[in-house]
Scaffold this active site. Structure first.
Site, short mmCIF file in Angstrom:
data_model
loop_
_atom_site.label_atom_id
_atom_site.label_comp_id
_atom_site.label_asym_id
_atom_site.label_seq_id
_atom_site.Cartn_x
_atom_site.Cartn_y
_atom_site.Cartn_z
N ASP A 1 2.86 0.99 -4.40
CA ASP A 1 2.41 0.11 -3.22
C ASP A 1 1.60 0.91 -2.20
OD1 ASP A 1 4.90 1.40 -3.02
OD2 ASP A 1 5.28 0.41 -0.92
N HIS A 2 1.32 2.32 -2.54
CA HIS A 2 0.46 2.92 -1.70
C HIS A 2 -1.02 3.46 -2.34
CE1 HIS A 2 3.38 3.56 1.69
NE2 HIS A 2 4.30 3.26 0.65
N HIS B 1 1.44 9.25 -1.14
CA HIS B 1 2.33 9.61 -2.31
C HIS B 1 1.95 8.63 -3.34
CE1 HIS B 1 4.60 6.21 -0.32
NE2 HIS B 1 5.39 6.31 -1.34
N HIS C 1 10.71 11.92 1.29
CA HIS C 1 10.59 10.83 0.52
C HIS C 1 11.08 11.26 -0.99
CE1 HIS C 1 10.05 6.73 -0.17
NE2 HIS C 1 8.98 6.78 -0.94
N HIS D 1 5.78 -1.62 7.31
CA HIS D 1 6.64 -1.14 5.89
C HIS D 1 7.89 -1.88 5.89
CE1 HIS D 1 8.09 1.04 2.33
NE2 HIS D 1 6.64 1.29 2.14
N HIS E 1 4.02 6.37 -5.21
CA HIS E 1 4.43 4.91 -5.37
C HIS E 1 3.36 3.91 -5.23
CE1 HIS E 1 8.71 6.46 -4.22
NE2 HIS E 1 8.54 6.83 -5.62
N ASP F 1 5.99 7.06 3.35
CA ASP F 1 7.41 6.71 3.79
C ASP F 1 8.16 7.73 3.90
OD1 ASP F 1 5.88 4.42 2.71
OD2 ASP F 1 7.51 4.13 1.05
#
Length: 332
Positions: free
Chosen positions: A90-91, A86, A166, A294, A88, A236
């Site tokens: 941090d990914h 996805h 999510h 995570h 976000h 997530d």
């Protein structure tokens, strides 16, 4: 940049050393990053590398992933498939730098990128304003986060998406090995058996003469191939019981566990899960092993996560940077 778009209809046996088995049998997960969004010293944002029979599959690409690959002595140029869950940061904030570095290294081979719609627009914009012109074909496969879909049907592996729950569209990924061929018992066969017969027996076919009589029965001259192996990546997501059937009986399930159960209300509000909830999914799906990661930066020690999860599902381990999980070493 060259980019094309294709629509895609008790203890865990974990080792931090390389497998001593032949590389042709490899099915190994390497944790490059197991942290969450807020930076923490010693932990890195999400990135997993799955190795299957000498092929690399990168799953998520948090900031600094290319450095983690170098630390693990993994050549980024061997990547052919990258999966982003996805949008976000941090990914995926490590993706554009990685793609640029591959270009600087002179890559010419095709690279397949799977992720949510919009990722292609982000990369196109970055490369346009930096005047980056990729010298290799980058094929973008948009992933619909609403439905489980087969994304890649490779000779030895099938890769599917897993819908997650999510705050924004988010997909997990399921890697399933295809059934492996029987092993031929050559010492039981005469030395003069034609090569064509050997090939048919390895495919599981009996050898039949012109009168319809079985000359060599496959079951007499072969042993079954090893059971196919599987890995499911789920990060997530909130606790979501729809996952249970999608990951049922997988060998290894990675499920996010951002919070402990005393913060279950907070986990629900921000579309994340607790260690107990991850273990509940693993137990109800009857997976073989669970890996949790995570973790929120508010926690400085993660043994409480392990304790909480193992109360529900004993075969649980913690994800940590540099960890190698070699499914070859698991005893069937």
């Amino acid at each position: 940049m060259s980019m094309t778009e294709n629509l895609a209809p008790a203890e865990t046996p974990i080792s931090e050393t390389e497998s001593t088995r032949p590389s042709s049998l490899t099915f190994k997960l390497t944790i490059l990053g197991a942290g969450s969004a807020t930076p923490t010293l010693g932990r890195h944002p999400t990135a997993h590398l799955l190795t299957h029979n000498n092929e690399y599959y990168l799953i998520d690409c948090g900031e600094g992933t290319q450095y983690r690959l170098l630390e693990q002595k993994i050549r980024p140029g061997r990547l052919h498939h990258i999966f982003i869950s996805h949008l976000h940061g941090d990914h995926y904030f490590g993706l554009a730098p990685l793609l640029s570095s591959l270009n600087l290294a002179g890559r010419t081979e095709d690279l397949h990128l799977y992720g949510p719609k919009g990722l292609d627009d982000i990369l196109t914009t970055i490369f346009r304003y930096s005047d980056t012109r990729l010298g290799y074909p980058l094929h973008f496969h948009p992933v619909d986060a609403a439905y489980p879909t087969v994304l890649a049907d490779l000779p030895e592996l099938t890769i599917s998406s897993i819908p997650l729950e999510h705050r924004i569209a988010c997909s997990g990924y399921l890697f399933r090995e295809k059934p492996r061929k029987p092993k031929l018992l050559r010492d039981k066969l005469p030395a003069d058996v034609p090569v064509e017969y050997l090939k048919q027996l390895k495919e599981g076919h009996d050898i039949i003469d012109g009168q319809g009589q079985v000359i060599y029965a496959a079951e007499d001259y072969t042993t079954p191939g090893p059971p196919p192996r599987s890995y499911a990546f789920c990060s997530d997501t909130r606790y979501n019981e729809r996952l249970i059937n999608l990951v049922r009986h997988v060998d290894l399930l990675y499920h996010e566990a951002t919070f402990l159960e005393d913060n279950a209300k907070r986990a629900f509000e921000v579309f994340h899960a607790t260690a107990r909830q991850a273990a509940t999914i693993a137990a109800r799906a009857e997976v073989r092993h669970l890996l949790i990661g995570h973790f929120s930066s508010r926690y400085k020690n993660f043994q409480a996560f392990l304790k909480e999860a193992r109360q529900i599902f004993p075969q649980t381990s913690l994800a940590s940077e540099g960890l190698h999980i070699d499914i070859n070493d698991w005893q069937y």
